[in-house]
Design a protein around this motif. Structure first.
Motif, PDB file in Angstrom:
ATOM      1  N   SER A  17       0.826  -1.206   0.000  1.00  0.00           N
ATOM      2  CA  SER A  17       0.000   0.000   0.000  1.00  0.00           C
ATOM      3  C   SER A  17       0.861   1.257   0.000  1.00  0.00           C
ATOM      4  N   LEU A  18       0.306   2.310  -0.551  1.00  0.00           N
ATOM      5  CA  LEU A  18       0.889   3.640  -0.496  1.00  0.00           C
ATOM      6  C   LEU A  18      -0.241   4.649  -0.367  1.00  0.00           C
ATOM      7  N   ARG A  67      -9.787  -0.962  -4.769  1.00  0.00           N
ATOM      8  CA  ARG A  67      -8.417  -0.979  -4.240  1.00  0.00           C
ATOM      9  C   ARG A  67      -7.941   0.417  -3.837  1.00  0.00           C
ATOM     10  N   PHE A  68      -8.373   1.435  -4.565  1.00  0.00           N
ATOM     11  CA  PHE A  68      -7.951   2.812  -4.306  1.00  0.00           C
ATOM     12  C   PHE A  68      -9.100   3.598  -3.697  1.00  0.00           C
ATOM     13  N   MET A  83      -3.858   3.793  -1.825  1.00  0.00           N
ATOM     14  CA  MET A  83      -3.735   2.718  -2.802  1.00  0.00           C
ATOM     15  C   MET A  83      -3.376   1.428  -2.086  1.00  0.00           C
ATOM     16  N   ASN A  84      -4.267   0.454  -2.141  1.00  0.00           N
ATOM     17  CA  ASN A  84      -4.056  -0.843  -1.508  1.00  0.00           C
ATOM     18  C   ASN A  84      -3.981  -1.936  -2.568  1.00  0.00           C
ATOM     19  N   ASP A  90       0.156  -0.985 -11.787  1.00  0.00           N
ATOM     20  CA  ASP A  90      -0.119   0.337 -11.221  1.00  0.00           C
ATOM     21  C   ASP A  90       1.101   1.256 -11.298  1.00  0.00           C
ATOM     22  N   THR A  91       2.237   0.727 -11.717  1.00  0.00           N
ATOM     23  CA  THR A  91       3.447   1.524 -11.830  1.00  0.00           C
ATOM     24  C   THR A  91       3.242   2.659 -12.825  1.00  0.00           C
TER      25      THR A  91
END
Length: 124
Positions: A17-18, A67-68, A83-84, A90-91
């Motif tokens: 996550s971020l 997810r987000f 963001m999970n 997703d990069t």
């Protein structure tokens, strides 16, 4: 005039996550709808998520739905993207954007102000 500065990007393993932040300057920030977009190498920039100025309406691209999560704190002039369950696809460089008005919009041309972006890299 609104200036946007993103932060929170980095390198994370798949499944991690971020949380991205976008700090906005300007007294009229709360009157803007906000969006997140991303651009992967060799690809066009694409819509990720958007939120209305009142925080009552959100919209997500199908690829990130579930997810987000987009949110905003108008007292702090900041919009977030949690963001999970991140995936290598997703990069990208993630940009926040602002547009006057309350309507959630997914098209890039509708946004007047853009940040420089923050890099998110998801390793497999």
């Amino acid at each position: 005039q609104v200036q946007l500065v993103e932060s929170g990007g980095g390198l994370v393993q798949a499944g991690g996550s971020l949380r991205l932040s976008c700090a906005a300057s300007g007294r009229t920030y709360s009157t803007y709808a906000m969006g997140w977009f991303r651009q992967a190498p060799g690809k066009e920039r694409e819509f990720v998520a958007a939120i209305s100025r009142s925080d009552l309406n959100t919209y997500y691209a199908d690829s990130v739905k579930g997810r987000f999560t987009i949110s905003r704190d108008n007292a702090k002039n900041t919009v977030y993207l949690q963001m999970n369950s991140l995936k290598p696809e997703d990069t990208a460089v993630y940009h926040c954007a602002a547009r006057p008005g309350s309507v959630v919009v997914t098209t890039q041309n509708a946004y007047d102000y853009w940040g420089q972006g923050t890099q998110v890299t998801v390793s497999s």
